[in-house]
Design a protein around this motif. Structure first.
Motif, PDB file in Angstrom:
ATOM      1  N   PHE A 257     143.024  59.051 -10.730  1.00  0.00           N
ATOM      2  CA  PHE A 257     141.767  59.692 -11.118  1.00  0.00           C
ATOM      3  C   PHE A 257     140.778  58.719 -11.757  1.00  0.00           C
ATOM      4  CE2 PHE A 257     144.935  63.078 -11.217  1.00  0.00           C
ATOM      5  CZ  PHE A 257     144.318  64.047 -10.444  1.00  0.00           C
ATOM      6  N   HIS A 258     141.304  57.765 -12.518  1.00  0.00           N
ATOM      7  CA  HIS A 258     140.475  56.795 -13.243  1.00  0.00           C
ATOM      8  C   HIS A 258     140.952  55.391 -12.866  1.00  0.00           C
ATOM      9  CE1 HIS A 258     138.981  60.103 -15.734  1.00  0.00           C
ATOM     10  NE2 HIS A 258     140.247  60.484 -15.853  1.00  0.00           N
ATOM     11  N   PRO A 259     140.303  54.740 -11.904  1.00  0.00           N
ATOM     12  CA  PRO A 259     140.788  53.438 -11.434  1.00  0.00           C
ATOM     13  C   PRO A 259     140.771  52.335 -12.493  1.00  0.00           C
ATOM     14  CG  PRO A 259     138.675  53.982 -10.410  1.00  0.00           C
ATOM     15  CD  PRO A 259     139.106  55.182 -11.196  1.00  0.00           C
ATOM     16  N   ASN A 260     140.125  52.583 -13.618  1.00  0.00           N
ATOM     17  CA  ASN A 260     140.099  51.599 -14.695  1.00  0.00           C
ATOM     18  C   ASN A 260     141.264  51.761 -15.672  1.00  0.00           C
ATOM     19  OD1 ASN A 260     138.677  54.083 -15.408  1.00  0.00           O
ATOM     20  ND2 ASN A 260     138.307  53.105 -17.389  1.00  0.00           N
ATOM     21  N   LEU A 261     142.087  52.805 -15.519  1.00  0.00           N
ATOM     22  CA  LEU A 261     143.223  53.026 -16.425  1.00  0.00           C
ATOM     23  C   LEU A 261     144.515  52.529 -15.787  1.00  0.00           C
ATOM     24  CD1 LEU A 261     142.525  56.556 -17.944  1.00  0.00           C
ATOM     25  CD2 LEU A 261     142.016  54.302 -18.913  1.00  0.00           C
ATOM     26  N   LEU A 262     145.246  51.756 -16.550  1.00  0.00           N
ATOM     27  CA  LEU A 262     146.508  51.176 -16.114  1.00  0.00           C
ATOM     28  C   LEU A 262     147.608  51.607 -17.080  1.00  0.00           C
ATOM     29  CD1 LEU A 262     148.090  49.126 -14.319  1.00  0.00           C
ATOM     30  CD2 LEU A 262     147.438  47.381 -15.994  1.00  0.00           C
ATOM     31  N   ALA A 263     148.665  52.235 -16.558  1.00  0.00           N
ATOM     32  CA  ALA A 263     149.814  52.639 -17.374  1.00  0.00           C
ATOM     33  C   ALA A 263     150.922  51.588 -17.210  1.00  0.00           C
ATOM     34  CB  ALA A 263     150.328  54.003 -16.942  1.00  0.00           C
ATOM     35  N   VAL A 264     151.528  51.208 -18.335  1.00  0.00           N
ATOM     36  CA  VAL A 264     152.568  50.177 -18.343  1.00  0.00           C
ATOM     37  C   VAL A 264     153.737  50.661 -19.187  1.00  0.00           C
ATOM     38  CG1 VAL A 264     153.109  47.793 -18.977  1.00  0.00           C
ATOM     39  CG2 VAL A 264     150.820  48.362 -18.144  1.00  0.00           C
ATOM     40  N   GLY A 265     154.946  50.548 -18.658  1.00  0.00           N
ATOM     41  CA  GLY A 265     156.161  50.849 -19.410  1.00  0.00           C
ATOM     42  C   GLY A 265     156.892  49.559 -19.709  1.00  0.00           C
TER      43      GLY A 265
ATOM     44  N   GLN B 179     158.201  50.977 -24.893  1.00  0.00           N
ATOM     45  CA  GLN B 179     156.861  51.457 -25.190  1.00  0.00           C
ATOM     46  C   GLN B 179     156.186  51.907 -23.905  1.00  0.00           C
ATOM     47  OE1 GLN B 179     155.149  48.048 -27.498  1.00  0.00           O
ATOM     48  NE2 GLN B 179     154.622  49.684 -28.912  1.00  0.00           N
ATOM     49  N   VAL B 180     155.275  52.872 -24.075  1.00  0.00           N
ATOM     50  CA  VAL B 180     154.391  53.320 -23.004  1.00  0.00           C
ATOM     51  C   VAL B 180     152.980  52.951 -23.441  1.00  0.00           C
ATOM     52  CG1 VAL B 180     153.533  55.306 -21.717  1.00  0.00           C
ATOM     53  CG2 VAL B 180     155.929  55.240 -22.435  1.00  0.00           C
ATOM     54  N   HIS B 181     152.254  52.287 -22.566  1.00  0.00           N
ATOM     55  CA  HIS B 181     150.886  51.862 -22.869  1.00  0.00           C
ATOM     56  C   HIS B 181     149.947  52.378 -21.787  1.00  0.00           C
ATOM     57  CE1 HIS B 181     152.397  48.697 -25.624  1.00  0.00           C
ATOM     58  NE2 HIS B 181     153.349  48.569 -24.721  1.00  0.00           N
ATOM     59  N   VAL B 182     148.735  52.752 -22.179  1.00  0.00           N
ATOM     60  CA  VAL B 182     147.649  53.006 -21.243  1.00  0.00           C
ATOM     61  C   VAL B 182     146.506  52.090 -21.661  1.00  0.00           C
ATOM     62  CG1 VAL B 182     146.004  54.683 -20.325  1.00  0.00           C
ATOM     63  CG2 VAL B 182     148.341  55.400 -20.848  1.00  0.00           C
ATOM     64  N   PHE B 183     146.051  51.267 -20.713  1.00  0.00           N
ATOM     65  CA  PHE B 183     144.986  50.309 -20.966  1.00  0.00           C
ATOM     66  C   PHE B 183     143.757  50.637 -20.123  1.00  0.00           C
ATOM     67  CE2 PHE B 183     148.846  47.762 -21.742  1.00  0.00           C
ATOM     68  CZ  PHE B 183     148.576  47.285 -23.012  1.00  0.00           C
TER      69      PHE B 183
ATOM     70  N   VAL C  63     141.736  46.943 -22.911  1.00  0.00           N
ATOM     71  CA  VAL C  63     141.572  47.682 -24.160  1.00  0.00           C
ATOM     72  C   VAL C  63     142.627  48.785 -24.240  1.00  0.00           C
ATOM     73  CG1 VAL C  63     140.001  49.128 -25.502  1.00  0.00           C
ATOM     74  CG2 VAL C  63     139.096  47.215 -24.162  1.00  0.00           C
ATOM     75  N   PRO C  64     143.476  48.789 -25.276  1.00  0.00           N
ATOM     76  CA  PRO C  64     144.465  49.865 -25.408  1.00  0.00           C
ATOM     77  C   PRO C  64     143.785  51.220 -25.604  1.00  0.00           C
ATOM     78  CG  PRO C  64     144.963  48.052 -26.906  1.00  0.00           C
ATOM     79  CD  PRO C  64     143.594  47.803 -26.348  1.00  0.00           C
ATOM     80  N   VAL C  65     144.229  52.208 -24.836  1.00  0.00           N
ATOM     81  CA  VAL C  65     143.711  53.575 -24.942  1.00  0.00           C
ATOM     82  C   VAL C  65     144.724  54.449 -25.680  1.00  0.00           C
ATOM     83  CG1 VAL C  65     142.982  55.609 -23.635  1.00  0.00           C
ATOM     84  CG2 VAL C  65     142.345  53.329 -22.843  1.00  0.00           C
ATOM     85  N   SER C  66     145.991  54.340 -25.288  1.00  0.00           N
ATOM     86  CA  SER C  66     147.081  55.099 -25.913  1.00  0.00           C
ATOM     87  C   SER C  66     148.350  54.269 -25.847  1.00  0.00           C
ATOM     88  CB  SER C  66     147.333  56.417 -25.180  1.00  0.00           C
ATOM     89  OG  SER C  66     146.229  57.264 -25.246  1.00  0.00           O
ATOM     90  N   GLU C  67     149.258  54.526 -26.803  1.00  0.00           N
ATOM     91  CA  GLU C  67     150.581  53.906 -26.745  1.00  0.00           C
ATOM     92  C   GLU C  67     151.573  54.734 -27.550  1.00  0.00           C
ATOM     93  OE1 GLU C  67     150.170  49.930 -28.240  1.00  0.00           O
ATOM     94  OE2 GLU C  67     150.418  50.571 -30.299  1.00  0.00           O
ATOM     95  N   TRP C  68     152.809  54.713 -27.087  1.00  0.00           N
ATOM     96  CA  TRP C  68     153.876  55.452 -27.752  1.00  0.00           C
ATOM     97  C   TRP C  68     155.116  54.575 -27.786  1.00  0.00           C
ATOM     98  CZ3 TRP C  68     151.017  57.323 -23.670  1.00  0.00           C
ATOM     99  CH2 TRP C  68     150.152  58.382 -23.943  1.00  0.00           C
ATOM    100  N   LEU C  69     155.858  54.635 -28.873  1.00  0.00           N
ATOM    101  CA  LEU C  69     157.162  53.991 -28.978  1.00  0.00           C
ATOM    102  C   LEU C  69     158.218  54.944 -28.435  1.00  0.00           C
ATOM    103  CD1 LEU C  69     156.925  52.525 -32.577  1.00  0.00           C
ATOM    104  CD2 LEU C  69     156.719  51.275 -30.420  1.00  0.00           C
ATOM    105  N   THR C  70     159.225  54.407 -27.781  1.00  0.00           N
ATOM    106  CA  THR C  70     160.331  55.216 -27.266  1.00  0.00           C
ATOM    107  C   THR C  70     161.643  54.647 -27.784  1.00  0.00           C
ATOM    108  OG1 THR C  70     160.514  53.904 -25.237  1.00  0.00           O
ATOM    109  CG2 THR C  70     159.064  55.831 -25.168  1.00  0.00           C
ATOM    110  N   LYS C  71     162.670  55.491 -27.856  1.00  0.00           N
ATOM    111  CA  LYS C  71     163.944  55.022 -28.413  1.00  0.00           C
ATOM    112  C   LYS C  71     164.761  54.205 -27.414  1.00  0.00           C
ATOM    113  CE  LYS C  71     166.746  59.092 -27.456  1.00  0.00           C
ATOM    114  NZ  LYS C  71     167.646  60.073 -27.999  1.00  0.00           N
TER     115      LYS C  71
ATOM    116  N   TRP D 128     147.853  61.149 -22.028  1.00  0.00           N
ATOM    117  CA  TRP D 128     147.185  60.000 -22.650  1.00  0.00           C
ATOM    118  C   TRP D 128     146.025  60.405 -23.556  1.00  0.00           C
ATOM    119  CZ3 TRP D 128     142.064  58.943 -21.669  1.00  0.00           C
ATOM    120  CH2 TRP D 128     141.514  59.412 -20.483  1.00  0.00           C
ATOM    121  N   SER D 129     145.558  61.646 -23.455  1.00  0.00           N
ATOM    122  CA  SER D 129     144.499  62.103 -24.357  1.00  0.00           C
ATOM    123  C   SER D 129     145.068  62.721 -25.635  1.00  0.00           C
ATOM    124  CB  SER D 129     143.588  63.109 -23.647  1.00  0.00           C
ATOM    125  OG  SER D 129     144.300  64.282 -23.316  1.00  0.00           O
ATOM    126  N   ASN D 130     146.413  62.809 -25.714  1.00  0.00           N
ATOM    127  CA  ASN D 130     147.104  63.364 -26.885  1.00  0.00           C
ATOM    128  C   ASN D 130     148.088  62.306 -27.375  1.00  0.00           C
ATOM    129  OD1 ASN D 130     148.717  64.713 -28.697  1.00  0.00           O
ATOM    130  ND2 ASN D 130     149.297  66.337 -27.315  1.00  0.00           N
TER     131      ASN D 130
END
Length: 94
Positions: A5-13, A25-29, A39-47, A77-79
């Motif tokens: 949907f957004h070609p400028n957003l890249l998700a990385v695990g 970690q999960v990152h959205v740039f 530019v980091p948009v969202s990130e979460w730590l995982t166990k 990614w918006s939450n």
């Protein structure tokens, strides 16, 4: 993986120690600044390590991860509060 949907957003695990127990970690740039830093948009730590990641093709905000502990987690990614769902049906890494 790039958002459908957004070609400028890249998700990385990521995984701390790939193939060995460790955090992930999960990152959205946002990579819209060509030649500039992502530019980091969202990130979460995982166990556990994140070994796979995919964007939803039905919802522009949702992505799914496969984790080293066998869980599948849905993130919005918006939450930024954490996974919106965790499925723990697998007994080995996904």
């Amino acid at each position: 993986e790039f958002s459908p949907f957004h070609p400028n957003l890249l998700a990385v695990g990521t995984a701390q120690y790939y193939g060995i127990v460790g955090n992930g970690q999960v990152h959205v740039f946002d990579i819209s600044n060509r030649g500039g830093p992502a530019v980091p948009v969202s990130e979460w730590l995982t166990k556990d390590g994140v070994y796979d990641i995919a964007w939803s093709e039905a919802n522009e905000h949702v992505l799914l991860t496969g984790q080293g502990d066998g869980t599948l987690k849905l993130f919005d990614w918006s939450n930024r509060s954490g996974p919106i769902m965790s499925l723990e049906e697998h007994t080995a890494e996904v």
